[in-house]
Design a protein around this motif. Structure first.
Motif, PDB file in Angstrom:
ATOM      1  N   UNK A 105       2.485  10.696  -0.209  1.00  0.00           N
ATOM      2  CA  UNK A 105       1.716   9.453  -0.213  1.00  0.00           C
ATOM      3  C   UNK A 105       0.953   9.299   1.093  1.00  0.00           C
ATOM      4  N   UNK A 106       0.169   8.239   1.170  1.00  0.00           N
ATOM      5  CA  UNK A 106      -0.680   7.973   2.326  1.00  0.00           C
ATOM      6  C   UNK A 106      -0.434   6.538   2.771  1.00  0.00           C
ATOM      7  N   UNK A 107      -0.113   6.355   4.051  1.00  0.00           N
ATOM      8  CA  UNK A 107       0.176   5.009   4.552  1.00  0.00           C
ATOM      9  C   UNK A 107      -0.361   4.882   5.974  1.00  0.00           C
ATOM     10  N   UNK A 108      -1.471   4.166   6.162  1.00  0.00           N
ATOM     11  CA  UNK A 108      -2.076   4.040   7.489  1.00  0.00           C
ATOM     12  C   UNK A 108      -1.491   2.922   8.351  1.00  0.00           C
ATOM     13  N   UNK A 109      -0.401   2.314   7.924  1.00  0.00           N
ATOM     14  CA  UNK A 109       0.172   1.185   8.677  1.00  0.00           C
ATOM     15  C   UNK A 109       0.598   1.618  10.082  1.00  0.00           C
ATOM     16  N   UNK A 110       0.385   0.710  11.030  1.00  0.00           N
ATOM     17  CA  UNK A 110       0.835   0.944  12.408  1.00  0.00           C
ATOM     18  C   UNK A 110       2.357   0.893  12.439  1.00  0.00           C
ATOM     19  N   UNK A 111       2.963   1.884  13.080  1.00  0.00           N
ATOM     20  CA  UNK A 111       4.422   1.911  13.199  1.00  0.00           C
ATOM     21  C   UNK A 111       4.829   2.231  14.620  1.00  0.00           C
ATOM     22  N   UNK A 112       5.931   1.658  15.045  1.00  0.00           N
ATOM     23  CA  UNK A 112       6.475   1.984  16.353  1.00  0.00           C
ATOM     24  C   UNK A 112       7.263   3.279  16.239  1.00  0.00           C
ATOM     25  N   UNK A 113       6.960   4.226  17.121  1.00  0.00           N
ATOM     26  CA  UNK A 113       7.555   5.553  17.037  1.00  0.00           C
ATOM     27  C   UNK A 113       8.430   5.862  18.247  1.00  0.00           C
TER      28      UNK A 113
END
Length: 201
Positions: free
Chosen positions: A51-59
């Motif tokens: 899938x494709x998910x452009x959400x900003x995430x804390x890494x």
């Protein structure tokens, strides 16, 4: 005595600059990665990243990642390089800190963001141009397995990125490993969109 110390300091500095310059030249001519292995490692994501998910995430940092089943086009590149112990998250962060003015300011940031900087195509374009080799975007024979290619999609001029496969289409066009919305795929899209950059790192 003071002159001697000053001369020694100057000479050591000159030697260091020379070594660093030679290292940079060698680095630009010699890829950091094995192209065939990079293409192979990128293909490991096919059927896994679905899938494709452009959400900003804390890494996490370094070697932070979003869940393997999802991601964006840049994550294909990041994950492939990590299998060669090359962490673009850390490398881009370091290069941006040292060369802030060289990087685009499209997002209004005043400083680096280790969670997202390496996941943005324009930043990777600058990083690869500065630290790798920039190649032809018109000569089909110049595209080799493991090369990184970027495009601008006609839909709003959105940036896109992928890795050249070791396989070619019937007409000899290299296939591309990328994620444009349905997970990681290997497809004949090299000339589907206007090519922006072609790099070897």
């Amino acid at each position: 005595m003071k002159v001697s110390v000053t001369y020694k300091t100057w000479y050591k500095s000159l030697l260091l600059v020379s070594v660093l310059s030679l290292a940079h030249i060698a680095h630009a001519e010699t890829p950091m990665s094995d192209g065939d292995k990079l293409a192979y490692d990128a293909k490991k994501q096919i059927g896994v990243t679905t899938s494709y998910d452009p959400a900003y995430r804390k890494l996490e940092f370094p070697r932070g990642d979003v869940p393997i089943e999802t991601g964006v086009c840049t994550d294909v590149i990041i994950r492939a390089y990590r299998l060669q112990n090359i962490d673009l998250q850390q490398l881009v962060n370091h290069d941006m800190k040292s060369n802030w003015s060289a990087y685009p300011k499209n997002w209004g940031l005043k400083s680096t963001d280790k969670n997202i900087d390496h996941r943005r195509v324009p930043n990777l374009e600058v990083f690869f141009a500065r630290n790798g080799k920039t190649l032809s975007i018109t000569d089909k024979d110049s595209f080799q397995a493991g090369d990184v290619v970027t495009w601008r999609l006609p839909n709003g001029n959105l940036p896109h990125i992928g890795i050249v496969s070791d396989k070619v289409a019937a007409d000899g066009t290299p296939l591309i490993i990328h994620n444009i919305g349905s997970g990681t795929q290997e497809e004949n899209i090299l000339y589907t969109y206007p090519i922006k950059g072609h790099y070897r790192y």
